[in-house]
Design a protein around this motif. Structure first.
Motif, mmCIF file in Angstrom:
data_model
loop_
_atom_site.group_PDB
_atom_site.id
_atom_site.type_symbol
_atom_site.label_atom_id
_atom_site.label_comp_id
_atom_site.label_asym_id
_atom_site.label_seq_id
_atom_site.Cartn_x
_atom_site.Cartn_y
_atom_site.Cartn_z
ATOM 1 N N ALA A 16 9.174 72.139 -26.204
ATOM 2 C CA ALA A 16 10.616 72.383 -26.175
ATOM 3 C C ALA A 16 11.053 73.103 -24.908
ATOM 4 O O ALA A 16 12.254 73.276 -24.684
ATOM 5 C CB ALA A 16 11.034 73.214 -27.399
ATOM 6 N N VAL A 17 10.098 73.514 -24.077
ATOM 7 C CA VAL A 17 10.446 74.245 -22.858
ATOM 8 C C VAL A 17 11.140 73.324 -21.854
ATOM 9 O O VAL A 17 12.110 73.714 -21.202
ATOM 10 C CB VAL A 17 9.186 74.884 -22.240
ATOM 11 C CG1 VAL A 17 9.515 75.494 -20.878
ATOM 12 C CG2 VAL A 17 8.615 75.940 -23.170
ATOM 13 N N ALA A 18 10.638 72.079 -21.713
ATOM 14 C CA ALA A 18 11.195 71.161 -20.711
ATOM 15 C C ALA A 18 12.686 70.888 -20.933
ATOM 16 O O ALA A 18 13.488 71.067 -20.006
ATOM 17 C CB ALA A 18 10.395 69.863 -20.690
ATOM 18 N N PRO A 19 13.121 70.459 -22.137
ATOM 19 C CA PRO A 19 14.561 70.227 -22.309
ATOM 20 C C PRO A 19 15.387 71.494 -22.167
ATOM 21 O O PRO A 19 16.505 71.449 -21.637
ATOM 22 C CB PRO A 19 14.664 69.638 -23.722
ATOM 23 C CG PRO A 19 13.403 70.014 -24.396
ATOM 24 C CD PRO A 19 12.366 70.062 -23.340
ATOM 25 N N ASN A 20 14.858 72.629 -22.608
ATOM 26 C CA ASN A 20 15.600 73.874 -22.455
ATOM 27 C C ASN A 20 15.707 74.283 -20.989
ATOM 28 O O ASN A 20 16.706 74.876 -20.569
ATOM 29 C CB ASN A 20 14.932 74.989 -23.260
ATOM 30 C CG ASN A 20 15.073 74.777 -24.753
ATOM 31 O OD1 ASN A 20 16.053 74.204 -25.211
ATOM 32 N ND2 ASN A 20 14.088 75.206 -25.512
ATOM 33 N N ALA A 21 14.667 73.961 -20.200
ATOM 34 C CA ALA A 21 14.738 74.235 -18.761
ATOM 35 C C ALA A 21 15.811 73.388 -18.098
ATOM 36 O O ALA A 21 16.542 73.860 -17.214
ATOM 37 C CB ALA A 21 13.377 73.977 -18.121
#
Length: 268
Positions: A16-21
């Motif tokens: 979930a880090v990539a879309p939040n980034a």
């Protein structure tokens, strides 16, 4: 002896880090637009908002592709949208035109920012609601935040394109911004492009149109953006009529289903 239960790891999944980034990047671009507007570089400021809009369209797709959807991501996305497509466009338009009409101009800028936040709050409140007539029919309720930001800055687009001072007049920009803000919180049915499906026999033509639009954006960006915004405005009456037709068909279908059991229990 009992074996100790495995410890449950809590926190945000790594996927979930990539879309939040990407969402955080959109927020950075939206805020950077304010910085360029303060220095009077309105073309760059508007470009920052448009880049934020592109990133906003990517973060959800990346989350679904990586199966990284989360409540945290949804809340962060709404917060970023409220700033990038509500606060930033409101300040950009105010610094560009509405400051010449201080009281009414600031009121219209406030309406744009607050109404955008209200729209996003309504969207979050309806995430878990099962009965959503517009969504089930493939429509959105009101103008979405990115489209609303683009429409609110449409006079600025025309000003950059033509250089005509009439488009910078606060007497034109103020009511226009108030109208777009009202459409954002309205119950008007608008097209949801993500739910639209193409027939097999026109996929090639749709790809050709997409290529032409991309080429036009590269060669004549301001002309193309103005044309896209005008096309979206023109599509609103058609979306209202389309939803009204689907609503009538649903009412007829439900009326027929309710009449069938009653006929079955009727006497000889």
């Amino acid at each position: 002896m009992r074996r100790p239960l495995p410890r449950v790891r809590r926190g945000l999944p790594l996927r979930a880090v990539a879309p939040n980034a990407v969402t955080a990047m959109a927020l950075c671009f939206g805020l950077t637009g304010i910085r360029f507007a303060i220095s009077g570089e309105f073309e760059v400021a508007v470009t920052m908002i448009m880049v934020a809009g592109v990133l906003d369209g990517l973060d959800g797709r990346i989350a679904r592709m990586l199966h990284g959807e989360s409540r945290f991501g949804a809340e962060l996305d709404s917060l970023a949208d409220a700033i990038s497509f509500g606060v930033s466009p409101a300040l950009i338009v105010y610094l560009w035109s509405l400051k010449d009409l201080p009281r009414v101009g600031w009121l219209c800028a406030l309406i744009l920012a607050v109404f955008c936040a209200l729209r996003l709050a309504r969207f979050n409140a309806q995430i878990d609601v099962s009965e959503q007539p517009h969504k089930s029919a493939g429509f959105l309720t009101g103008v979405p935040a990115p489209a609303g930001a683009a429409l609110a800055m449409l006079p600025l687009f025309f000003w950059v394109w033509t250089g005509e001072t009439i488009f910078r007049s606060p007497y034109l920009v103020a009511p226009w911004v108030a109208l777009i803000a009202t459409l954002m919180v309205s119950s008007v049915a608008t097209y949801s492009w993500g739910s639209m499906k193409l027939r097999n026999n026109i996929r090639f033509e749709a790809l050709a149109v997409a290529v032409l639009i991309f080429a036009a954006l590269v060669s004549a960006p301001w002309h193309t953006v103005c044309a896209l915004c005008v096309a979206y405005i023109v599509s609103i009456p058609f979306s209202i009529a389309g939803y009204a037709r689907i609503k009538r068909l649903r009412a007829v279908s439900q009326g027929g289903q309710s009449a069938a059991p009653a006929a079955g229990h009727a006497g000889p």
